[in-house]
Design a protein around this motif. Sequence first.
Motif, mmCIF file in Angstrom:
data_model
loop_
_atom_site.group_PDB
_atom_site.id
_atom_site.type_symbol
_atom_site.label_atom_id
_atom_site.label_comp_id
_atom_site.label_asym_id
_atom_site.label_seq_id
_atom_site.Cartn_x
_atom_site.Cartn_y
_atom_site.Cartn_z
ATOM 1 N N ARG A 143 0.968 -1.106 -0.039
ATOM 2 C CA ARG A 143 0.094 0.052 -0.093
ATOM 3 C C ARG A 143 1.029 1.151 -0.025
ATOM 4 N NH1 ARG A 143 -4.540 -0.234 4.252
ATOM 5 N NH2 ARG A 143 -5.659 0.966 2.896
ATOM 6 N N TRP A 144 0.364 2.407 -0.350
ATOM 7 C CA TRP A 144 1.019 3.588 -0.247
ATOM 8 C C TRP A 144 1.591 4.034 0.814
ATOM 9 C CZ3 TRP A 144 3.520 6.287 -3.504
ATOM 10 C CH2 TRP A 144 3.167 6.159 -4.875
ATOM 11 N N ASP A 145 1.009 3.677 1.933
ATOM 12 C CA ASP A 145 1.551 4.054 3.440
ATOM 13 C C ASP A 145 2.690 3.155 3.683
ATOM 14 O OD1 ASP A 145 0.317 1.835 4.015
ATOM 15 O OD2 ASP A 145 -1.200 2.769 5.394
ATOM 16 N N GLY A 146 2.975 2.269 2.671
ATOM 17 C CA GLY A 146 4.133 1.358 3.217
ATOM 18 C C GLY A 146 3.660 0.084 3.977
ATOM 19 N N THR A 147 2.477 -0.015 4.543
ATOM 20 C CA THR A 147 1.965 -1.292 5.007
ATOM 21 C C THR A 147 1.566 -2.294 3.989
ATOM 22 O OG1 THR A 147 -0.432 -0.588 5.169
ATOM 23 C CG2 THR A 147 1.050 -0.042 7.112
ATOM 24 N N ALA A 148 1.442 -3.510 4.261
ATOM 25 C CA ALA A 148 1.037 -4.433 3.094
ATOM 26 C C ALA A 148 0.264 -5.620 3.630
ATOM 27 C CB ALA A 148 2.462 -5.004 2.772
ATOM 28 N N ARG A 149 -0.583 -6.355 2.715
ATOM 29 C CA ARG A 149 -1.084 -7.485 2.996
ATOM 30 C C ARG A 149 -0.432 -8.837 2.297
ATOM 31 N NH1 ARG A 149 -2.893 -4.061 5.562
ATOM 32 N NH2 ARG A 149 -5.063 -3.099 5.692
ATOM 33 N N LEU A 150 -0.477 -9.754 3.296
ATOM 34 C CA LEU A 150 0.228 -11.143 2.825
ATOM 35 C C LEU A 150 -0.973 -12.129 2.790
ATOM 36 C CD1 LEU A 150 2.397 -13.003 1.854
ATOM 37 C CD2 LEU A 150 3.207 -13.077 4.137
ATOM 38 N N VAL A 151 -1.153 -12.649 1.696
ATOM 39 C CA VAL A 151 -2.487 -13.736 1.680
ATOM 40 C C VAL A 151 -2.185 -15.133 1.779
ATOM 41 C CG1 VAL A 151 -4.883 -14.181 0.741
ATOM 42 C CG2 VAL A 151 -4.106 -11.940 0.804
ATOM 43 N N TRP A 152 -2.605 -16.064 2.609
ATOM 44 C CA TRP A 152 -2.336 -17.503 2.567
ATOM 45 C C TRP A 152 -3.734 -18.144 2.219
ATOM 46 C CZ3 TRP A 152 2.709 -18.678 4.137
ATOM 47 C CH2 TRP A 152 3.339 -17.400 4.912
ATOM 48 N N LYS A 153 -3.255 -19.136 1.311
ATOM 49 C CA LYS A 153 -4.371 -20.057 0.963
ATOM 50 C C LYS A 153 -4.564 -21.439 1.546
ATOM 51 C CE LYS A 153 -2.012 -21.941 -3.176
ATOM 52 N NZ LYS A 153 -2.047 -22.156 -4.706
ATOM 53 N N PRO A 154 -5.546 -21.885 2.037
ATOM 54 C CA PRO A 154 -5.560 -23.097 2.822
ATOM 55 C C PRO A 154 -4.962 -24.400 1.942
ATOM 56 C CG PRO A 154 -7.514 -22.737 2.182
ATOM 57 C CD PRO A 154 -6.838 -21.476 1.828
ATOM 58 N N ILE A 155 -4.213 -25.247 2.347
ATOM 59 C CA ILE A 155 -3.893 -26.518 1.728
ATOM 60 C C ILE A 155 -5.343 -27.299 1.443
ATOM 61 C CG2 ILE A 155 -1.607 -26.555 2.647
ATOM 62 C CD1 ILE A 155 -2.860 -28.800 4.498
ATOM 63 N N PRO A 156 -5.025 -28.263 0.358
ATOM 64 C CA PRO A 156 -6.218 -29.289 -0.020
ATOM 65 C C PRO A 156 -6.807 -29.768 1.575
ATOM 66 C CG PRO A 156 -4.922 -29.482 -1.569
ATOM 67 C CD PRO A 156 -4.054 -28.457 -0.472
ATOM 68 N N GLY A 157 -8.077 -29.517 1.836
ATOM 69 C CA GLY A 157 -8.877 -30.270 3.024
ATOM 70 C C GLY A 157 -8.903 -29.290 4.165
ATOM 71 N N ALA A 158 -8.369 -28.029 3.834
ATOM 72 C CA ALA A 158 -8.553 -26.954 4.678
ATOM 73 C C ALA A 158 -9.460 -26.000 4.413
ATOM 74 C CB ALA A 158 -7.315 -26.329 5.442
ATOM 75 N N THR A 159 -9.761 -25.136 4.942
ATOM 76 C CA THR A 159 -11.110 -23.941 4.473
ATOM 77 C C THR A 159 -10.599 -22.722 4.905
ATOM 78 O OG1 THR A 159 -12.319 -24.450 6.313
ATOM 79 C CG2 THR A 159 -12.757 -25.919 4.590
ATOM 80 N N ALA A 160 -9.719 -22.088 5.672
ATOM 81 C CA ALA A 160 -9.770 -21.052 5.986
ATOM 82 C C ALA A 160 -8.562 -20.285 5.347
ATOM 83 C CB ALA A 160 -9.492 -20.877 7.919
ATOM 84 N N ILE A 161 -9.003 -18.949 4.788
ATOM 85 C CA ILE A 161 -7.935 -18.358 4.326
ATOM 86 C C ILE A 161 -7.538 -17.375 5.444
ATOM 87 C CG2 ILE A 161 -7.740 -16.363 2.597
ATOM 88 C CD1 ILE A 161 -10.046 -17.447 1.098
ATOM 89 N N SER A 162 -6.047 -17.033 5.321
ATOM 90 C CA SER A 162 -5.732 -16.022 6.252
ATOM 91 C C SER A 162 -4.962 -14.926 5.834
ATOM 92 C CB SER A 162 -4.356 -16.744 7.241
ATOM 93 O OG SER A 162 -3.899 -15.957 8.211
ATOM 94 N N VAL A 163 -5.468 -13.544 6.230
ATOM 95 C CA VAL A 163 -4.943 -12.270 5.569
ATOM 96 C C VAL A 163 -4.049 -11.675 6.614
ATOM 97 C CG1 VAL A 163 -5.776 -10.192 4.677
ATOM 98 C CG2 VAL A 163 -7.165 -12.106 4.173
ATOM 99 N N TRP A 164 -2.910 -11.547 6.211
ATOM 100 C CA TRP A 164 -1.793 -10.963 7.269
ATOM 101 C C TRP A 164 -1.908 -9.324 6.972
ATOM 102 C CZ3 TRP A 164 3.212 -14.078 8.438
ATOM 103 C CH2 TRP A 164 2.619 -15.175 9.026
#
Length: 272
Positions: free
Chosen positions: A69-90
């Motif tokens: 982002r322009w303010d220098g912060t960022a997002r790192l998105v993790w996808k679940p492995i097969p069999g898992a269901t939760a996406i994690s947004v850091w």
Amino acid sequence: STPITVDVFWDTLFRTVVVSEVGTQPRGLWRGPNGATRIAAYAGEGGAQARVGSYGPYSQYLPASYVKRWDGTARLVWKPIPGATAISVWSLDKLDQYTSHRYLTQPSSWTLTGYQLMPTDGTERFLFNLPQTYQSEARVRAISPASNGVLYERWFTYSAGWTAASYQEDSAGSYWVMWSHPAGQAVLRGYSPSGWLQFEQIQRGWLNGNIPTSYKRLADGSSRILWNHSWGSFVETLDRTGRVTGRHWLPTYLGTGWVAQDYEAPLIPDPR
């Protein structure tokens, strides 16, 4: 803000590069053979590489996308492995270090393949794929981070064997989908805000066997395609008409088996 200086893995001299805390410096998201994840900063597009962030491996997740982002912060998105269901947004700070996270549920049978954080209002776009024997299907969910609520969805189909690898939307509401094929081709499809297909273009990359991995549009209409090949990872620069105007390799000295997952070009102001 005051830049930091970090070691850069660049030949045997271990030269140094100044890493900017704001969004004017390109970043690369890398996945290792054991699921470990690295974020690299580059001294300009095609410049030397500095290792900034190091994460994982995590048993339930693989890295999916990175957005600065322009303010220098960022997002790192993790996808679940097969069999898992939760996406994690850091959420990451200006130095790409973890600060917080939240979870979303991935639609059943669908796989997360793309993410976009809108610079205007902070809402998010998640791209999911559902391969079928007769066609490939994709859907985009617009999400409000404050509530995780779905604002709207868009649905897409294409020929069997293709994967919708990236979705990009601009501040005027036009949007683009990049479909990726393992034979080494990308199809870019652009839509009007009302959903009419206005643009379709085939991109074949530079080398036989290169795989299109991610597609990012900048505010001036230019874009970047990240390609992976057995020789390494490279980025092509496209102008607003889709013509290739340049390319460069992404240097990496992380070791054997590391693959680029996402590429964030230097941000530019939105002219609108």
